[in-house]
Design an enzyme around this catalytic site. Structure first.
Site, PDB file in Angstrom:
ATOM      1  N   GLU A   1      -5.510  -1.575   3.937  1.00  0.00           N
ATOM      2  CA  GLU A   1      -5.593  -2.209   2.629  1.00  0.00           C
ATOM      3  C   GLU A   1      -4.840  -3.535   2.749  1.00  0.00           C
ATOM      4  O   GLU A   1      -3.679  -3.539   3.167  1.00  0.00           O
ATOM      5  CB  GLU A   1      -4.934  -1.320   1.572  1.00  0.00           C
ATOM      6  CG  GLU A   1      -5.074  -1.891   0.185  1.00  0.00           C
ATOM      7  CD  GLU A   1      -4.358  -1.068  -0.892  1.00  0.00           C
ATOM      8  OE1 GLU A   1      -4.338  -1.532  -2.028  1.00  0.00           O
ATOM      9  OE2 GLU A   1      -3.818   0.016  -0.587  1.00  0.00           O
TER      10      GLU A   1
ATOM     11  N   ARG B   1       1.617  10.764  10.440  1.00  0.00           N
ATOM     12  CA  ARG B   1       1.959   9.350  10.529  1.00  0.00           C
ATOM     13  C   ARG B   1       3.206   9.172  11.380  1.00  0.00           C
ATOM     14  O   ARG B   1       3.993  10.094  11.576  1.00  0.00           O
ATOM     15  CB  ARG B   1       2.153   8.741   9.145  1.00  0.00           C
ATOM     16  CG  ARG B   1       3.321   9.318   8.346  1.00  0.00           C
ATOM     17  CD  ARG B   1       3.600   8.500   7.088  1.00  0.00           C
ATOM     18  NE  ARG B   1       2.380   8.163   6.373  1.00  0.00           N
ATOM     19  CZ  ARG B   1       2.062   6.927   5.980  1.00  0.00           C
ATOM     20  NH1 ARG B   1       2.868   5.920   6.219  1.00  0.00           N
ATOM     21  NH2 ARG B   1       0.955   6.693   5.331  1.00  0.00           N
TER      22      ARG B   1
ATOM     23  N   LYS C   1       4.529  -0.464   3.225  1.00  0.00           N
ATOM     24  CA  LYS C   1       4.303  -1.877   2.926  1.00  0.00           C
ATOM     25  C   LYS C   1       4.989  -2.281   1.623  1.00  0.00           C
ATOM     26  O   LYS C   1       5.496  -3.389   1.493  1.00  0.00           O
ATOM     27  CB  LYS C   1       2.804  -2.153   2.812  1.00  0.00           C
ATOM     28  CG  LYS C   1       2.151  -2.384   4.160  1.00  0.00           C
ATOM     29  CD  LYS C   1       0.676  -2.669   4.005  1.00  0.00           C
ATOM     30  CE  LYS C   1      -0.095  -1.386   3.821  1.00  0.00           C
ATOM     31  NZ  LYS C   1      -1.529  -1.542   3.712  1.00  0.00           N
TER      32      LYS C   1
HETATM   33  P1  ATP Z   1       1.890   1.993   3.820  1.00  0.00           P
HETATM   34  O1  ATP Z   1       2.266   3.199   3.027  1.00  0.00           O
HETATM   35  O2  ATP Z   1       2.850   1.645   4.888  1.00  0.00           O
HETATM   36  O3  ATP Z   1       1.541   0.833   2.984  1.00  0.00           O
HETATM   37  P2  ATP Z   1      -0.787   2.760   4.011  1.00  0.00           P
HETATM   38  O4  ATP Z   1      -1.217   4.050   4.556  1.00  0.00           O
HETATM   39  O5  ATP Z   1      -0.837   2.551   2.550  1.00  0.00           O
HETATM   40  O6  ATP Z   1       0.608   2.424   4.609  1.00  0.00           O
HETATM   41  P3  ATP Z   1      -3.132   1.361   4.777  1.00  0.00           P
HETATM   42  O7  ATP Z   1      -3.366  -0.101   4.861  1.00  0.00           O
HETATM   43  O8  ATP Z   1      -3.822   2.099   3.713  1.00  0.00           O
HETATM   44  O9  ATP Z   1      -1.572   1.563   4.666  1.00  0.00           O
HETATM   45  O10 ATP Z   1      -3.352   2.046   6.184  1.00  0.00           O
HETATM   46  C1  ATP Z   1      -4.353   1.734   7.105  1.00  0.00           C
HETATM   47  C2  ATP Z   1      -4.420   2.850   8.109  1.00  0.00           C
HETATM   48  O11 ATP Z   1      -3.195   2.951   8.806  1.00  0.00           O
HETATM   49  C3  ATP Z   1      -4.662   4.185   7.439  1.00  0.00           C
HETATM   50  O12 ATP Z   1      -5.637   4.883   8.169  1.00  0.00           O
HETATM   51  C4  ATP Z   1      -3.328   4.861   7.494  1.00  0.00           C
HETATM   52  O13 ATP Z   1      -3.478   6.235   7.537  1.00  0.00           O
HETATM   53  C5  ATP Z   1      -2.721   4.278   8.774  1.00  0.00           C
HETATM   54  N1  ATP Z   1      -1.265   4.304   8.735  1.00  0.00           N
HETATM   55  C6  ATP Z   1      -0.457   3.776   7.784  1.00  0.00           C
HETATM   56  N2  ATP Z   1       0.843   4.046   8.042  1.00  0.00           N
HETATM   57  C7  ATP Z   1       0.865   4.752   9.198  1.00  0.00           C
HETATM   58  C8  ATP Z   1       1.898   5.337  10.001  1.00  0.00           C
HETATM   59  N3  ATP Z   1       3.191   5.241   9.665  1.00  0.00           N
HETATM   60  N4  ATP Z   1       1.545   5.995  11.125  1.00  0.00           N
HETATM   61  C9  ATP Z   1       0.261   6.090  11.477  1.00  0.00           C
HETATM   62  N5  ATP Z   1      -0.758   5.581  10.780  1.00  0.00           N
HETATM   63  C10 ATP Z   1      -0.480   4.908   9.647  1.00  0.00           C
HETATM   64 MG    MG Z   2      -2.085   2.293   1.070  1.00  0.00          MG
END
Ligand code: ATP
Ligand code: MG
Length: 565
Positions: free
Chosen positions: A39, A266, A276
């Site tokens: 995202e 994760r 983020k």
């Molecule tokens: P954050 O909570 O850090 O903002 P998010 O999951 O909201 O992370 P996205 O941009 O939606 O961020 O994530 C893109 C991809 O990266 C998704 O498939 C998510 O599952 C993966 N991802 C995000 N954080 C991690 C992590 N700590 N370890 C492994 N994969 C991750």
């Molecule tokens: Mg997200």
């Protein structure tokens, strides 16, 4: 904790095992097609790197493909700056989406048609209630939800209202489209979830075309389907979303081909936060200097710190893929970059906390070019010339007036080797009259001990690095320590994570660097002998060099930088 296996034999991880079963059963015509779906609401971090390595890695391993897809269904949080940084970071990590860069917003027309299809099939309805009331009606984990009073609207009325929502006739928040799944399901997400909401907001990709936007759940699986994704890999928090992912596909498509959602744990790293949203708080609150601050676990921060793509890929591979949440020691990440830089970097000399040494029997004005090996681990990296003069600087730490027994460096009456040059012996100490601090050391050298010369193999206790006082280049050197003092800054429900910020996470010193580094370019990396690995910062200019310390050589290094941890 760590999923380390024998170097030569690696068992399949559980996702590979699923893929191999699918290939065996000739599922989806034996295709393997993954995607990385960020995202664009912030910069990517090391957790995303794990997901990127996994998705692109699986595609490579099984001769498949991996798409880059922006999950941009929320117009209010997303920005072009983030899209650009994500593209750059994925490329820098060494992966290629081969032209398949997509946006979930590219599919808004198709998603809208699918929403109408659900309405026509009696599977969705327009609800006039506020988000709050809908939330209350959903019930709790232990009590079932109740049906909306608008649940039984006719198909015609629903279709009409939904089209008018799209046409912009209603204000934000006044209506939503909801699926009719199961008001009493034990899975809260199935209790007639919202599919579309009204948001009169411009979108970075679609501009003002839409004033209704699909929810994540309604967009994700269908986007996978549109792109032909076979294995939709995401993190564990989406496990409860899987029945919803499947419900939409069950109700919208008729093909045999089906994407499958698979969840993994994760990455959590000690002393690090990775959301983020939280990273944005640090950036916007001025706790760090931007998204690429070398103390952040963002890809751009790690790059600026001196991490290489290879070290991050190696790390991602080492930690493996788990089904259950765990915490990885940040020392493993540090080890990964140390290991890589050890093979690749030139050894050079820099003094970060200088103490002047005058070699009283060395001729004034004389300059000798000493030949130093660039990397003892790799002959092909050759050697270079380093000027030696009567006055040099050594590390303040490498001298002690009253040394303890096991001090093998310079002290009154003691002899040490200067790396690649001569042996010197301390004859006299000069102190500041008011503070009593040692400000200069007078030594003599033994001409017979020149590196490679007749006496150069004589036994001596220690070898010091040094820089010519006349030739050394001044440089700003930024020394980083962990940004948080607590192993799990988010693990304290009663405390704000900002309370754990390490006030000493950045120390800046002015050091002296050997003159061979005069023309270095941003992101060039070096080992400063005995000190650690350092990377040229983008702020660096020819008349003002700036280096970031990537990692110390030893972990108990903090002494030189002052107090340290
Ligand atoms: P954050 O909570 O850090 O903002 P998010 O999951 O909201 O992370 P996205 O941009 O939606 O961020 O994530 C893109 C991809 O990266 C998704 O498939 C998510 O599952 C993966 N991802 C995000 N954080 C991690 C992590 N700590 N370890 C492994 N994969 C991750
Ligand atoms: Mg997200």
């Amino acid at each position: 904790m760590m999923n380390t296996k024998d170097e030569n034999y690696k068992a399949l991880n559980f996702i590979e095992a699923i893929i191999e079963d699918d290939l065996q059963e000739e599922k989806n015509e034996k295709r393997v097609h993954t995607r990385f779906p960020p995202e664009p609401n912030g910069y990517l971090h090391i957790g995303h790197a794990k997901s990127i390595c996994l998705n692109f890695g699986l595609a490579k391993k099984y001769n498949g493909m991996c798409n880059l897809r922006f999950d941009d269904t929320n117009p209010t949080k997303e920005e072009e700056e983030f899209v650009d940084s994500i593209v750059e970071d994925v490329k820098w990590l060494g992966f290629d989406w081969e032209g398949r860069l997509f946006y979930a917003s590219d599919y808004f027309d198709q998603l809208y048609k699918w929403a109408e299809k659900l309405i026509i099939n009696g599977k969705a309805f327009v609800d006039d209630q506020s988000a709050e009331v809908i939330g209350d009606q959903r019930g709790t984990v232990t009590t079932p939800g109740t049906e909306s009073p608008f649940y039984n609207r006719s198909v015609e009325e629903n279709l009409n209202l939904f089209r008018r929502m799209k046409a912009g006739e209603f204000p934000d928040g006044s209506k939503v489209l909801r699926a009719k799944i199961d008001t009493t399901s034990p899975n809260m997400l199935l209790r007639d979830p919202v599919l579309y909401r009204i948001l009169h907001a411009s979108h970075h990709n679609t501009g003002d075309k839409w004033c209704i936007y699909p929810m994540y759940d309604f967009a994700h699986g269908q986007s996978d389907y549109i792109e032909g994704i076979t294995h939709s890999i995401c993190t564990l928090e989406f496990e409860v979303h899987r029945p919803l992912y499947d419900w939409f596909l069950d109700n919208l498509i008729e093909t045999k081909y089906r994407p499958q959602q698979i969840e993994f744990a994760r990455l959590n790293l000690s002393y690090t936060i990775m959301s983020k949203r939280k990273l944005m708080e640090l950036v916007e609150g001025g706790f760090v200097n931007g998204w690429d601050d070398p103390r952040l676990p963002t890809i751009s921060g790690l790059r600026r710190r001196g991490y290489t793509p290879e070290s991050i890929r190696y790390f991602a591979d080492k930690i493996g893929v788990a089904r259950r949440d765990n915490m990885i020691d940040v020392a493993l990440l540090e080890h990964s970059v140390k290991d890589d830089l050890n093979k690749k970097t030139l050894r050079v000399m820099a003094v970060l906390n200088p103490l002047r040494v005058v070699i009283t029997n060395y001729p004034e004005g004389k300059v000798e070019e000493m030949e130093l090996v660039n990397n003892p681990e790799d002959e092909t990296m050759g050697s270079r010339k380093v000027p030696f003069t009567r006055e040099i600087f050594i590390e303040k730490d490498d001298f002690m007036e009253d040394p303890p027994k096991k001090f093998f460096r310079l002290a009154p009456g003691a002899e040490v080797r200067l790396k690649g040059a001569y042996f010197i012996k301390c004859e006299e100490v000069v102190k500041d009259e008011t503070t009593g601090e040692v400000i200069e050391v007078k030594c003599t050298y033994d001409p017979e001990t020149k590196s490679g010369g007749p006496q150069s193999n004589r036994k001596v206790k220690g070898t010091l690095h040094w820089v010519s006082a006349q030739h050394g280049l001044k440089a700003e050197v930024r020394l980083y320590d962990r940004l948080f003092l607590d192993e799990d800054p988010l693990g304290h429900p009663d405390k704000d994570f900002q309370e754990f910020i390490n006030p000493g996470s950045l120390k800046t010193v002015t050091g002296l660097i050997e003159p061979s580094l005069r023309n270095v370019k941003p992101f060039e990396k070096f080992q400063f002998i005995r000190l650690g690995y350092f990377c040229v910062d983008p702020d660096s200019k020819e008349d003002k060099l700036v280096f970031n310390r990537t990692v110390p050589l030893r972990d108990s290094w903090a002494k030189i930088s002052g107090k340290g941890r």
